[in-house]
Design an enzyme around this catalytic site. Structure first.
Site, short mmCIF file in Angstrom:
data_model
loop_
_atom_site.label_atom_id
_atom_site.label_comp_id
_atom_site.label_asym_id
_atom_site.label_seq_id
_atom_site.Cartn_x
_atom_site.Cartn_y
_atom_site.Cartn_z
N TRP A 1 -5.27 62.84 -0.48
CA TRP A 1 -4.95 63.38 -2.01
C TRP A 1 -4.64 61.81 -2.62
O TRP A 1 -4.94 62.01 -3.69
CB TRP A 1 -3.53 64.10 -2.03
CG TRP A 1 -3.70 65.29 -1.61
CD1 TRP A 1 -4.71 66.10 -0.65
CD2 TRP A 1 -3.03 66.64 -2.10
NE1 TRP A 1 -4.38 67.51 -0.71
CE2 TRP A 1 -3.48 67.69 -1.21
CE3 TRP A 1 -1.74 66.60 -2.77
CZ2 TRP A 1 -2.90 69.06 -1.86
CZ3 TRP A 1 -1.25 68.03 -3.07
CH2 TRP A 1 -1.86 69.15 -2.58
N ASP B 1 5.94 58.75 2.17
CA ASP B 1 5.66 59.46 3.42
C ASP B 1 6.68 59.09 4.35
O ASP B 1 6.95 57.78 4.42
CB ASP B 1 4.20 59.36 3.88
CG ASP B 1 3.77 60.73 4.79
OD1 ASP B 1 3.18 61.61 4.43
OD2 ASP B 1 4.19 60.62 6.23
N ASP C 1 12.00 59.63 3.96
CA ASP C 1 12.03 60.90 3.96
C ASP C 1 12.61 61.32 2.56
O ASP C 1 13.70 60.90 2.18
CB ASP C 1 13.28 61.29 4.89
CG ASP C 1 13.36 62.79 4.93
OD1 ASP C 1 12.91 63.57 4.06
OD2 ASP C 1 14.02 63.38 5.82
N ASP D 1 2.02 67.46 -0.74
CA ASP D 1 1.30 68.52 0.23
C ASP D 1 2.17 68.26 1.66
O ASP D 1 1.56 68.47 2.70
CB ASP D 1 -0.15 67.75 0.45
CG ASP D 1 -1.07 68.50 1.47
OD1 ASP D 1 -0.98 69.81 1.44
OD2 ASP D 1 -2.17 68.02 1.83
N LYS E 1 2.37 72.31 -1.94
CA LYS E 1 2.26 73.34 -0.89
C LYS E 1 3.21 74.17 -0.37
O LYS E 1 4.42 73.62 -0.76
CB LYS E 1 1.77 72.50 0.37
CG LYS E 1 1.22 73.27 1.50
CD LYS E 1 0.32 72.72 2.52
CE LYS E 1 1.14 71.69 3.43
NZ LYS E 1 0.01 70.95 4.19
C1 LIG Z 1 -0.54 67.33 5.69
S1 LIG Z 1 0.06 65.83 5.58
C2 LIG Z 1 -0.46 65.20 3.88
C3 LIG Z 1 -1.89 64.99 4.05
C4 LIG Z 1 -2.22 64.28 2.59
N1 LIG Z 1 -2.03 65.48 1.53
C5 LIG Z 1 -3.59 63.69 2.89
O1 LIG Z 1 -4.38 64.23 1.90
O2 LIG Z 1 -4.04 63.07 3.29
C6 LIG Z 1 1.95 66.15 5.29
C7 LIG Z 1 2.63 64.86 5.26
O3 LIG Z 1 3.94 65.19 4.72
C8 LIG Z 1 4.79 64.15 5.71
N2 LIG Z 1 6.00 64.52 5.38
C9 LIG Z 1 6.72 65.80 5.77
N3 LIG Z 1 7.95 65.86 5.36
C10 LIG Z 1 8.26 64.76 4.83
C11 LIG Z 1 9.44 64.09 4.22
N4 LIG Z 1 10.66 65.00 4.27
N5 LIG Z 1 9.43 63.09 3.70
C12 LIG Z 1 8.27 62.23 3.58
N6 LIG Z 1 7.08 62.75 4.01
C13 LIG Z 1 7.12 63.99 4.61
C14 LIG Z 1 4.26 63.94 6.75
O4 LIG Z 1 4.88 62.74 7.52
C15 LIG Z 1 2.83 64.02 6.72
O5 LIG Z 1 2.14 63.02 6.73
#
Ligand SMILES: C[S@@+](CC[C@H](N)C(=O)[O-])C[C@H]1O[C@@H](n2cnc3c(N)ncnc32)[C@H](O)[C@@H]1O
Length: 204
Positions: A57, A75, A93, A117, A157
């Site tokens: 993204w 991330d 986080d 996302d 999302k």
């Molecule tokens: C589906 S992937 C995102 C894909 C991204 N949009 C792409 O196009 O490459 C979801 C991401 O959300 C991150 N994530 C989930 N919870 C999170 C949080 N509380 N803080 C930061 N990142 C988080 C995960 O580490 C993961 O890399």
């Protein structure tokens, strides 16, 4: 033609296209398709990308904002840097206050667009997973309340389930237009959907 086969074929199609076009993930096409339709991001915008790894993204956002804009990606996992000098990365986080403060400091102002996302790592227990997903959504809204410019846009999302209607209600209060969509590149079998919220009402 079996359903499973069709799903695999579609996955393979987007996987091959992403490889050919040097996108880091198939997810790039979701943002591309949503943005083509709803014009969430435009040239010159500052975009905050929450849950951005591996950066599919972010790549699309960087293309959309151009040299005049900026993309700040957050991330838990490290993201391989992009060559663009208007790309910034914060590892951590985004539901934690400390990281939210870091984001606020880094941005030093407000953003036109927030995209998210993120999905939590799944426990496999439906209620816990849904609660964790909703917690991400609530935190995205909290960050939007701090950082989004008046008339700014949000793309997030989400998954339908307990807490979803509440979150939707809160979002509807703060934005002029709220829609849900499932782009063609999102698997039909996945319950994921995308919330599009346009025209943030900063002073409401
Ligand atoms: C589906 S992937 C995102 C894909 C991204 N949009 C792409 O196009 O490459 C979801 C991401 O959300 C991150 N994530 C989930 N919870 C999170 C949080 N509380 N803080 C930061 N990142 C988080 C995960 O580490 C993961 O890399």
């Amino acid at each position: 033609m079996g359903k499973r086969w069709q799903i695999e074929k579609k996955k393979e199609h987007y996987y091959r296209s992403a490889k050919k076009e040097n996108y880091r993930s198939r997810a790039s096409y979701k943002l591309q398709q949503i943005n083509n339709k709803y014009k969430i991001i435009k040239a010159g915008d500052v975009v905050l990308d929450l849950g951005a790894a591996p950066g599919g993204w972010t790549q699309v956002a960087l293309q959309q904002v151009g040299k005049e804009g900026k993309v700040i990606a957050v991330d838990l996992k490290r993201i391989k840097p992009f060559k663009e000098s208007n790309f910034y990365f914060i590892q951590g986080d985004f539901t934690q206050k400390e990281i939210q403060d870091t984001i606020i400091q880094k941005i030093d102002g407000k953003v036109e667009v927030i995209i998210c996302d993120a999905s939590p790592s799944l426990y496999g227990i439906k209620d816990i997973d849904q609660q964790r997903t909703m917690n991400l959504g609530e935190n995205v809204l909290k960050i939007a309340n701090y950082l989004l410019k008046d008339k700014g846009n949000l793309l997030m999302k989400s998954f339908q389930g307990s807490g979803y209607e509440d979150l939707l209600k809160k979002i509807k209060k703060r934005f002029k237009v709220v829609k849900t969509t499932k782009p063609p590149s999102s698997r039909k079998s996945s319950s994921e959907m995308y919330l599009i919220a346009l025209g943030f009402k900063a002073n409401s």
